[in-house]
Scaffold this active site. Structure first.
Site, PDB file in Angstrom:
ATOM      1  N   GLU A 407      36.297  -7.585 -42.157  1.00  0.00           N
ATOM      2  CA  GLU A 407      35.475  -6.442 -42.585  1.00  0.00           C
ATOM      3  C   GLU A 407      36.079  -5.794 -43.837  1.00  0.00           C
ATOM      4  O   GLU A 407      36.636  -4.691 -43.803  1.00  0.00           O
ATOM      5  CB  GLU A 407      35.359  -5.433 -41.432  1.00  0.00           C
ATOM      6  CG  GLU A 407      34.396  -4.296 -41.666  1.00  0.00           C
ATOM      7  CD  GLU A 407      32.918  -4.652 -41.531  1.00  0.00           C
ATOM      8  OE1 GLU A 407      32.091  -3.739 -41.609  1.00  0.00           O
ATOM      9  OE2 GLU A 407      32.570  -5.840 -41.366  1.00  0.00           O
ATOM     10  N   SER A 434      29.652  -4.389 -39.795  1.00  0.00           N
ATOM     11  CA  SER A 434      29.331  -3.265 -38.925  1.00  0.00           C
ATOM     12  C   SER A 434      29.161  -1.970 -39.697  1.00  0.00           C
ATOM     13  O   SER A 434      28.602  -1.004 -39.172  1.00  0.00           O
ATOM     14  CB  SER A 434      30.427  -3.086 -37.864  1.00  0.00           C
ATOM     15  OG  SER A 434      31.688  -2.941 -38.480  1.00  0.00           O
ATOM     16  N   HIS A 455      23.993  -7.669 -37.632  1.00  0.00           N
ATOM     17  CA  HIS A 455      25.155  -7.055 -36.987  1.00  0.00           C
ATOM     18  C   HIS A 455      25.139  -7.324 -35.487  1.00  0.00           C
ATOM     19  O   HIS A 455      24.338  -6.769 -34.744  1.00  0.00           O
ATOM     20  CB  HIS A 455      25.145  -5.540 -37.261  1.00  0.00           C
ATOM     21  CG  HIS A 455      26.275  -4.811 -36.602  1.00  0.00           C
ATOM     22  ND1 HIS A 455      26.193  -3.487 -36.247  1.00  0.00           N
ATOM     23  CD2 HIS A 455      27.518  -5.227 -36.230  1.00  0.00           C
ATOM     24  CE1 HIS A 455      27.331  -3.121 -35.687  1.00  0.00           C
ATOM     25  NE2 HIS A 455      28.147  -4.148 -35.658  1.00  0.00           N
ATOM     26  N   GLU A 467      21.487  -5.677 -34.758  1.00  0.00           N
ATOM     27  CA  GLU A 467      20.866  -4.869 -35.817  1.00  0.00           C
ATOM     28  C   GLU A 467      20.560  -5.782 -36.998  1.00  0.00           C
ATOM     29  O   GLU A 467      21.467  -6.427 -37.529  1.00  0.00           O
ATOM     30  CB  GLU A 467      21.826  -3.769 -36.284  1.00  0.00           C
ATOM     31  CG  GLU A 467      21.885  -2.559 -35.396  1.00  0.00           C
ATOM     32  CD  GLU A 467      22.810  -1.485 -35.959  1.00  0.00           C
ATOM     33  OE1 GLU A 467      22.369  -0.347 -36.087  1.00  0.00           O
ATOM     34  OE2 GLU A 467      23.976  -1.792 -36.276  1.00  0.00           O
ATOM     35  N   ASN A 505      26.406   2.577 -35.391  1.00  0.00           N
ATOM     36  CA  ASN A 505      27.705   3.158 -35.726  1.00  0.00           C
ATOM     37  C   ASN A 505      27.568   4.524 -36.394  1.00  0.00           C
ATOM     38  O   ASN A 505      28.418   5.400 -36.219  1.00  0.00           O
ATOM     39  CB  ASN A 505      28.511   2.205 -36.615  1.00  0.00           C
ATOM     40  CG  ASN A 505      29.171   1.122 -35.803  1.00  0.00           C
ATOM     41  OD1 ASN A 505      29.498   1.312 -34.638  1.00  0.00           O
ATOM     42  ND2 ASN A 505      29.376  -0.041 -36.406  1.00  0.00           N
TER      43      ASN A 505
END
Length: 723
Positions: A407, A434, A455, A467, A505
């Site tokens: 990430e 994310s 996601h 997502e 998130n």
């Protein structure tokens, strides 16, 4: 023709044995399935009256004209029916009992031919018959407890008398869909046959009953009389079951226990009295907030599936995929794709990473073999759907790529630009990020229209949500292909627009912000965890942070603070940052807010750690006691407000999608219906007043939006008219 309606027809026909029988066919016009709406129930009553008026009939066959038998009651009617009150619901059920009892009391044998799904009310219809024949493609069950209610049309009365109290409790409390072999073993059906022979077998059963080879009257008497259990057997069966089911269902889901109590209360009664007990209990449960919210979830799920289905119709076939990054996440994605039948390349730059990804996939397949979901041979065949590679050599035939590397925006952008050169012009690229902006990652691509976010939530094989994040330049075709692939993987895709943290998130981190405020003001984090778990979350915020990982949480929080500085930027350290700086990352290194030991199954078990408390003193004020209500308000208000903002900002299209994303993505308590239903249940005026009061002390994270305040003043709701 004996009867003709919109959903039901009844025709006279002769069997091979020369008996004249009635064939009642459920075939709801302009629908792909059969369901028991109020109108269909009325038709069924009329059809049964017409059958009773016919002369010289020797039997009744109940069948379906569709691929399913009957999937149950029409759940879209439930909220409006519940709104009519407890007394109305009780009387409604008693009227349905009259119709179903009339079928059971016909002066000739009856048989149901179960060709497909027979659930809920559909299952209760076939229980009225003397005999049941099931196709190899059939399934039956009573899933009402999953909606916070219980079978109210005879399921709690007839099923225990048919298959025994223990088996009936297992079916009803668990809400299971049961395959033909299980149904036959339990005695719920009398025969299982190949699909093409279903009707012939059912008609043969009627002929045998008319020839006195099968005693249908004895069967009928057993279903109509008391359960054949003495007092000690009843106590053993019901009290043991109540203890076990209460432990499984938990305190927030009363329906499974109520169902057992209904079976128990009706055990010594004749049919009519037992049905009256069932009807009353159904009506009482239906008036509970749990039933209202769980029915609402079902409706929301239908909205989500319908929208995904529309995207799916636009999608080009996704027949070959690839995942970049072969760690635990990459291995989980590869497993999910392969297990559902879509071949996938798993690429990494290191062979040991490839081995780690394959090990993860093999472990997950192995667990499925242990659970008897797959045979060893099926596992071996499905594993061939995963092809490891260290190069892009085979990528020109890939339809969709999932990037799942570290990430880091620079690393992700570089990998995406690199893979774009090795795939076809129409290949869809997706990023399993994310938090990182899809628009930002798209800047490194020559074909940003073919790029979107995908996601997944960890662990991939368990978490249902994906997502699908649309960037400014993402095409409908890219979104459609990604939605279709997620559905093919057995996931629930929800399409959202790009922003820091996307939907889930973005909503979760204000919840963690509320937690940080509480700790700073002297709350004991273990008490906060207990209160929120009692509220219904699967784990409290401190425990959840340990599972997420403190490094992941700190990184994500930095993204949120940059994106929404007025609400999410904080001065000074938080308890989360203190844990991170002291290398207490959570479960990944066995120390965070808690310390972790292995239990007997090798899984991490949390234990209290005094060192965590000592470290928190850096940021925490003097120990202070907060009431449960204060803790819940401080935790839930910022989460709910951020959900409202996501809806207002157009990040998510509908309240239904917002609430389902939170339930599927972060374990929002399902019985509370989602963040927006939670606000509706509290009342927007009450919620706004609570938020304003907290905002005065705690700042912008708790400030209600102007639009929300206006909705409250106008008496509006997110879900209008309880629909």
């Amino acid at each position: 023709m004996i009867y003709q309606g919109n959903a039901i027809t009844v025709e006279r026909r002769d069997t091979q044995g020369g008996n004249s029988i009635a064939t009642l066919t459920f075939d709801l016009k302009d629908e792909s399935i059969n369901k028991l709406s109020s109108a269909v129930i009325q038709e069924l009553g009329e059809a049964v009256s017409a059958i009773e008026s016919e002369r010289d009939l020797k039997g009744l066959l109940i069948r379906s004209g569709k691929d399913v038998f009957i999937v149950g009651a029409d759940i879209t009617e439930f909220h409006s029916l519940f709104d009519k009150g407890e007394a109305y619901l009780e009387q409604m059920n008693l009227k349905v009992h009259e119709i179903f009892n009339a079928i059971e009391d016909l002066p000739f044998p009856t048989v149901a031919a179960i060709n497909g799904l027979a659930l809920g009310g559909g299952c209760e219809v076939l229980l009225t018959c003397d005999f049941r024949v099931m196709s190899e493609k059939g399934k039956m069950g009573l899933p009402e407890t999953k909606l916070g209610i219980l079978p109210g049309w005879g399921g709690c009365v007839r099923l225990p008398r048919l298959i025994g109290a223990d088996n009936a409790i297992e079916w009803i409390a668990g809400g299971t869909e049961n395959r033909p072999d299980a149904a036959l073993k339990m005695g719920a059906v009398d025969a299982v046959v190949v699909h093409d022979q279903l009707e012939a077998a059912a008609l043969d059963m009627l002929d045998r009953a008319n020839a006195d080879e099968l005693d249908y009257q004895r069967r009928r008497d057993e279903k109509k009389g008391p359960l054949k259990l003495n007092a000690i057997e009843q106590m053993m069966a019901f009290e043991t079951a109540k203890g076990y089911v209460a432990g499984k269902a938990g305190p927030h889901y009363p329906a499974p226990i109520e169902a057992i109590k209904v079976i128990q209360k009706g055990a010594g009664e004749e049919r009519g009295r037992a049905q009256a007990i069932e009807a009353k209990a159904f009506a009482k449960l239906a008036m509970s907030p749990v039933a209202f919210n769980l029915v609402g979830l079902f409706m929301n799920d239908q909205v989500v599936k319908k929208k995904a289905g529309k995207y799916e119709k636009l999608a080009r076939p996704v027949e070959q995929t690839a995942v970049l990054g072969a760690g635990i996440m990459g291995g989980g994605i590869a497993y999910q794709s392969a297990s559902k039948g879509t071949p996938i390349l798993m690429k990494d730059i290191k062979s040991d990473a490839i081995e780690l990804g394959l090990k993860e996939a093999r472990k997950l397949f192995g667990k499925q073999v242990e659970r008897k979901k797959f045979t060893v041979e099926e596992m071996a065949q499905k594993l061939t759907n995963i092809r490891p590679t260290l190069s892009y050599g085979d990528f020109e035939n890939v339809d969709l790529v999932v990037e799942a590397v570290v990430e880091n925006p620079k690393v992700k952008a570089g990998v995406l630009a690199e893979v774009e050169k090795s795939v076809g012009e129409n290949t869809i690229l997706t990023s399993n990020t994310s938090t990182i902006s899809i628009n930002r990652l798209a800047q490194s691509l020559e074909r940003p229209q073919n790029f979107c976010g995908m996601h997944f939530f960890n662990p991939v094989h368990r978490m249902p949500l994906v997502e699908v994040i649309r960037g400014e330049k993402t095409s409908d075709e890219a979104v459609a292909a990604t939605v279709a692939y997620a559905r093919a993987m057995g996931k629930t895709p929800i399409v959202v627009n790009d922003c820091p943290g996307f939907l889930v998130n973005r909503v979760l981190f204000p919840y963690f912000g509320g937690f940080s405020f509480l700790v700073e003001q002297g709350a004991d984090f273990q008490r906060v965890d207990k209160v929120m778990e009692k509220f219904g979350w699967p784990m409290g915020p401190a425990y959840l942070l340990d599972v997420v990982g403190m490094d992941t949480a700190v990184h994500a929080n930095e993204v949120m603070a940059e994106g929404f500085p007025e609400r999410m930027a904080r001065e000074g350290k938080t308890a989360i940052q203190v844990m991170y700086e002291n290398d207490r990352l959570g479960q990944k290194n066995a120390k965070g807010f808690y310390a972790y030991e292995e239990d007997k199954k090798g899984k991490p078990k949390k234990v209290t750690d005094d060192q965590a408390y000592a470290l928190i003193k850096q940021v925490a004020g003097e120990r202070k006691e907060f009431s449960d209500e204060e803790i819940i308000a401080r935790m839930m208000t910022p989460l709910c407000l951020e959900t409202v903002r996501c809806l207002e900002d157009g990040i998510v299209d509908t309240p239904a999608e917002a609430d389902m994303a939170l339930i599927y993505g972060i374990g929002f308590p399902p019985f509370r219906g989602g963040a927006l239903r939670y606000i509706d249940a509290m009342g927007l005026d009450t919620f706004v007043a609570q938020a304003e009061k907290l905002g005065e002390e705690l700042g912008p994270l708790y400030a209600p939006t102007e639009k929300l305040k206006q909705m409250a003043q106008n008496g509006e709701r997110f879900y209008q008219a309880k629909a």
